[in-house]
Enzyme design. Structure first.
Site, PDB file in Angstrom:
ATOM      1  N   CYS A 279      -3.278   6.384   9.984  1.00 36.08           N
ATOM      2  CA  CYS A 279      -3.013   7.433  10.974  1.00 36.08           C
ATOM      3  C   CYS A 279      -1.651   8.104  10.702  1.00 36.08           C
ATOM      4  O   CYS A 279      -1.500   8.781   9.700  1.00 36.08           O
ATOM      5  CB  CYS A 279      -3.118   6.865  12.381  1.00 36.08           C
TER       6      CYS A 279
ATOM      7  N   GLU B  31      -8.282  -0.998  11.886  1.00 36.70           N
ATOM      8  CA  GLU B  31      -7.993  -2.264  12.572  1.00 36.70           C
ATOM      9  C   GLU B  31      -8.735  -2.427  13.888  1.00 36.70           C
ATOM     10  O   GLU B  31      -8.819  -3.526  14.418  1.00 36.70           O
ATOM     11  CB  GLU B  31      -6.479  -2.403  12.807  1.00 36.70           C
TER      12      GLU B  31
ATOM     13  N   HIS C  60      -8.555   4.505  12.297  1.00 39.43           N
ATOM     14  CA  HIS C  60      -7.938   3.179  12.502  1.00 39.43           C
ATOM     15  C   HIS C  60      -8.871   2.054  12.049  1.00 39.43           C
ATOM     16  O   HIS C  60      -9.743   1.638  12.825  1.00 39.43           O
ATOM     17  CB  HIS C  60      -7.593   2.993  13.984  1.00 39.43           C
TER      18      HIS C  60
END
Ligand code: XMP
Length: 507
Positions: free
Chosen positions: A79, A169, A167
């Site tokens: 990001c 994660e 993202h």
């Protein structure tokens, strides 16, 4: 040497999640403020640049000298991390017409790019950004796009330098773990050697070196973190460790004796100090929650200080500080906001050096280490319990009598949770004694007694929590048992508030 991935934190709310995901790949990692990269650490095998609340054009935006790490380590920007790489390498980042937030799908991507190995066609990714990379720097190539974001992932040609706008994660990015695994294992070459056993082996060796022949004192609370710290230290330095367990009289029923027995069974040198009378005297007539906390905090320090001074040659204070405590303590600019999480102020006063062997672990990792140390399950799987104990679950001034009532009710409830197989399904449970008198009827008698609130929550980190949806049959049985067995209580309620907006403890 334990190889590691460094995650440079630019302030995103998901930075900790990146850390968790990397650890789940059995790879050791450390999250550091963006400007604290350890240039002389030879064990770094790769770097991840996190997201950030800032735009690259903000005056306050956090920046680093990319050239100091570029080419020396594999790098993945996420990001803001990706936008930052693009921006400083000569690309163009512009405000997106609309803030993009939520699900998107990778419509096109290079299947053979090492970062995207195993990522599925149309794979869902999670976006959360206000700026977009509208033009990549020279010699960079796009490796994945979504319908709205053409530069969703990119690589600097022939370089181990990537950026992803989404993202990986977060849970909603379907192949996010696969992508991180590609980076950590294939690109950075992690040998995936982080395990509770390797952690114990390395930590015990380090502790031996750090402490030498000195003596260490440790405040035990009965909780998981301080207990695991004690057993690790005991393994490293044996009799040079003295543990102090203070009973402030506000523990659960029989807890002091039970925990002391457990500790002695583990071979620890523990000094149990019953200071309950001092605490009750100091708390007499105090109903304000903050005052209670302050009195208990100070009382604890006084007893600990007094006991520790009786020991000769102590140079170290050990604490069970864990990673989320450190994260709260370290602001992103690297300023220490609160350095002594467990026993505030003690090291300064006592001139002791701090020893915090668990400071880089998450709670579930601490539990894994505990099991690998052969500690008993009931000690490791215990619910968290606040330092001020039952004092902050009695919503009025503390007396030995209302502590006794609450201990009895709490004991029935916690035993009930265990018997019904519910204990391990909740993060934490307890009972609150309410400052309410209400009318009831028992037999032919009118009663005018107190009400209690049962609380049980599910959570992963206590930052947010939901009330646990316990079975009605169980709650009915608890209500019955409590009112029948505990004199002084005639109403039982169940707390159905989530955090936020409520908190787990009532005070
Ligand atoms: P709250 O009530 O803030 O609690 O939702 C979050 C978690 O922290 C625990 N807690 C404490 N632990 N000392 C502690 O050691 C304290 O003063 C304290 N206050 C709250 C609480 O039990 C929950 O797990």
């Amino acid at each position: 040497m334990q190889e590691k991935i460094i995650i440079l934190d630019f302030g995103s709310q998901t930075t900790q999640l990146i850390g968790r995901r990397v650890r789940e790949l059995n790879t050791y990692c450390e999250i550091l403020p963006y400007n604290k990269f350890p240039h002389d650490d030879k064990s770094v095998i790769g770097i991840i640049l996190s997201g950030s609340p800032f735009s690259v054009y903000d005056e306050k935006a956090f920046t680093i000298k990319l050239e100091e790490i570029r080419g020396k380590y594999p790098i993945l920007g996420i990001c803001y991390g990706a936008q930052f790489i693009s921006h400083v390498c000569g690309g163009k980042v512009e405000p997106a017409n609309t803030r993009e937030y939520g699900r998107a799908n990778l419509s096109t991507f290079q299947h053979n790019n090492p970062l995207l190995k195993g990522v599925k066609e149309n794979s869902q990714v999670w976006m959360s950004h206000g700026d977009s990379i509208t033009q990549l720097p020279d010699n960079f190539e796009v490796i994945a796009s979504t319908e709205k974001v053409s530069n969703a992932a990119f690589q600097a040609k022939n370089e181990a330098l990537w950026g992803v706008q989404f993202h990986p994660e977060v849970f909603h990015t379907e192949d996010g773990t696969q992508l991180l695994q590609n980076f950590v294992e294939d690109v950075c070459g992690s040998k995936q050697s982080w395990s509770p056993d390797s952690f114990i082996e390395n930590t015990v060796a380090e502790l031996k070196k750090q402490i030498g022949n000195d003596h260490v004192v440790l405040g035990l609370s009965g909780g998981v973190d301080s207990s695991v710290t004690a057993v690790l230290l005991h393994r490293a330095i044996g009799k040079q460790l003295t543990c102090i367990f203070v009973d402030h009289g506000l523990l659960r029923k029989n807890e002091f004796a039970d925990v002391m027995r457990d500790y002695e069974g583990l071979g620890l040198n523990v000094k149990g100090v019953d200071a309950s009378e001092d605490f009750f005297a100091a708390l007499a007539g105090v109903s304000d929650p903050e005052k209670k906390r302050k009195i208990i905090g100070k009382g604890f320090i006084d007893v600990f200080d007094r006991e520790a001074k009786k020991l000769k040659g102590v140079k170290w204070l050990a604490q069970g500080t864990i990673y989320p405590d450190c994260i709260e303590s370290l602001s992103i600019t690297g300023t220490v906001i609160k350095s002594h999480h467990n026993v505030g102020g003690l090291p300064d006063k006592m001139k002791l050096q701090l020893c915090e062997p668990l400071r880089l672990l998450f709670k579930d990792e601490v539990r894994k280490v505990g099991y690998a140390l052969d500690m008993p399950k009931h000690l490791i799987s215990r619910h968290p319990f606040p330092g001020p104990g039952l004092a902050i679950r009695i919503l009025e001034a503390i007396t030995p009598e209302n502590v006794r009532i609450l201990q009895e009710v709490d004991d029935i409830y916690i035993k009930g949770l265990r018997e019904w197989g519910l204990y391990d399904q909740v993060w934490q449970a307890g009972v609150i004694l309410l400052p309410v008198r209400s009318v009831g009827v028992m037999g032919d008698e009118r009663t005018y007694e107190q009400a209690v609130a049962l609380r049980a929550v599910t959570s992963t980190d206590a930052m947010t929590a939901d009330w646990a949806h316990l079975p009605y049959d169980f709650l009915a049985k608890m209500s019955n048992d409590i009112i029948n067995h505990v004199k002084g209580v005639n109403h039982v309620t169940y707390d159905i508030s989530s955090k936020p907006p409520a908190t787990i403890e009532w005070e």
